[in-house]
Design an enzyme around this catalytic site. Sequence first.
Site, short mmCIF file in Angstrom:
data_model
loop_
_atom_site.label_atom_id
_atom_site.label_comp_id
_atom_site.label_asym_id
_atom_site.label_seq_id
_atom_site.Cartn_x
_atom_site.Cartn_y
_atom_site.Cartn_z
N SER A 45 92.73 21.39 -56.03
CA SER A 45 93.86 21.40 -55.10
C SER A 45 94.01 20.04 -54.43
CB SER A 45 93.66 22.48 -54.03
OG SER A 45 92.41 22.34 -53.41
N GLU A 115 88.33 27.75 -64.41
CA GLU A 115 89.37 28.79 -64.37
C GLU A 115 89.41 29.52 -65.71
OE1 GLU A 115 93.16 27.21 -63.19
OE2 GLU A 115 92.37 26.40 -61.32
N GLU A 182 91.81 34.86 -57.05
CA GLU A 182 92.96 34.28 -56.34
C GLU A 182 94.22 35.11 -56.57
OE1 GLU A 182 93.62 30.05 -56.78
OE2 GLU A 182 95.55 30.15 -55.74
O1 KIV Z 1 91.39 24.06 -56.05
C1 KIV Z 1 91.17 24.84 -55.11
O2 KIV Z 1 91.21 24.49 -53.93
C2 KIV Z 1 90.89 26.22 -55.43
C3 KIV Z 1 91.04 27.21 -54.33
C4 KIV Z 1 92.47 27.56 -54.18
C5 KIV Z 1 90.21 28.39 -54.54
O3 KIV Z 1 90.60 26.53 -56.55
#
Ligand code: KIV
Length: 282
Positions: A45, A115, A182
């Site tokens: 993120s 993921e 998520e």
């Molecule tokens: O990349 C991220 O911050 C995440 C969270 C949303 C769990 O995977």
Amino acid sequence: MKNTVSTFLAAKQKHEKLTMLTAYDYSTAKLVNAAGINSILVGDSLGNVILGYEDTISVTMEDMIHHSKAVSRGAGDCLLVVDMPFMSYQTSVHDAMVNAGRLMKEGRADAVKLEGGTKICPQIEAITSAGIPVIAHLGLTPQSVNVFGGYKVQGKTEETAKQLIEDAFAVQKAGAFCVLLECVPAELAKLVTELLDVPTIGIGAGNNCDGQVLVNQDMLGMFNDYVPKFVKQFAKVGELMINAYRQYDEEVKNGVYPEEKHGYAIDKTIITKLRNAYTRKD
Ligand code: KIV
């Protein structure tokens, strides 16, 4: 005491909730650690909230290592989990192992997050066999946003809910020590949590997961490009920052800041000598 994989497993057994927050830099990591949070996630993120991309697709291994290195210096007792970025593990088991190894050796991660479910079990098995703890991220997996056609809740139909449960069992069997859920319906996340031996960490997955994670900028109210429904802004840090920047702007422009106490003194005789020795060279 340092949080480890064992801390996570013990918390599940003792029905104690786990906390995780993202961080992308040293100073924030220190603050998160000071607050007693169990784990820091250097999430991809960072592509959204730090680098300003629309999605996480463009995030590279170099980005992840750079930020992970910084966070690792401030993470203290937090278990440091680092995301494997898009195409660093999907391509092959070999790539997955090499890149997970880099996140541990260069990024100083304690664990990595991937993921996907059943499809990436060979990668999870290989990485965990090499001694690298893995969190599997299920439900809305942002690296697959182009397949989902947007950031949508996952597992709402019987078929997709069953697939999510099967994926959760599969990643646990492959060696994942934790499953991150998520954007899945709260009752489904509750069921998965009850079915698994390993802890679940939820984001947009209700209150019955074994723990919760949020993106730092979201929970601090620092990122308003879009605010998902599941986000609670625990503070309005963005507003505080804008006010502080405005005050700074005003004080500098009005000559209020810096004051004498913010400066460094020099012997007056030296300045007098310098003034006598130098004139403008116009
Ligand atoms: O990349 C991220 O911050 C995440 C969270 C949303 C769990 O995977």
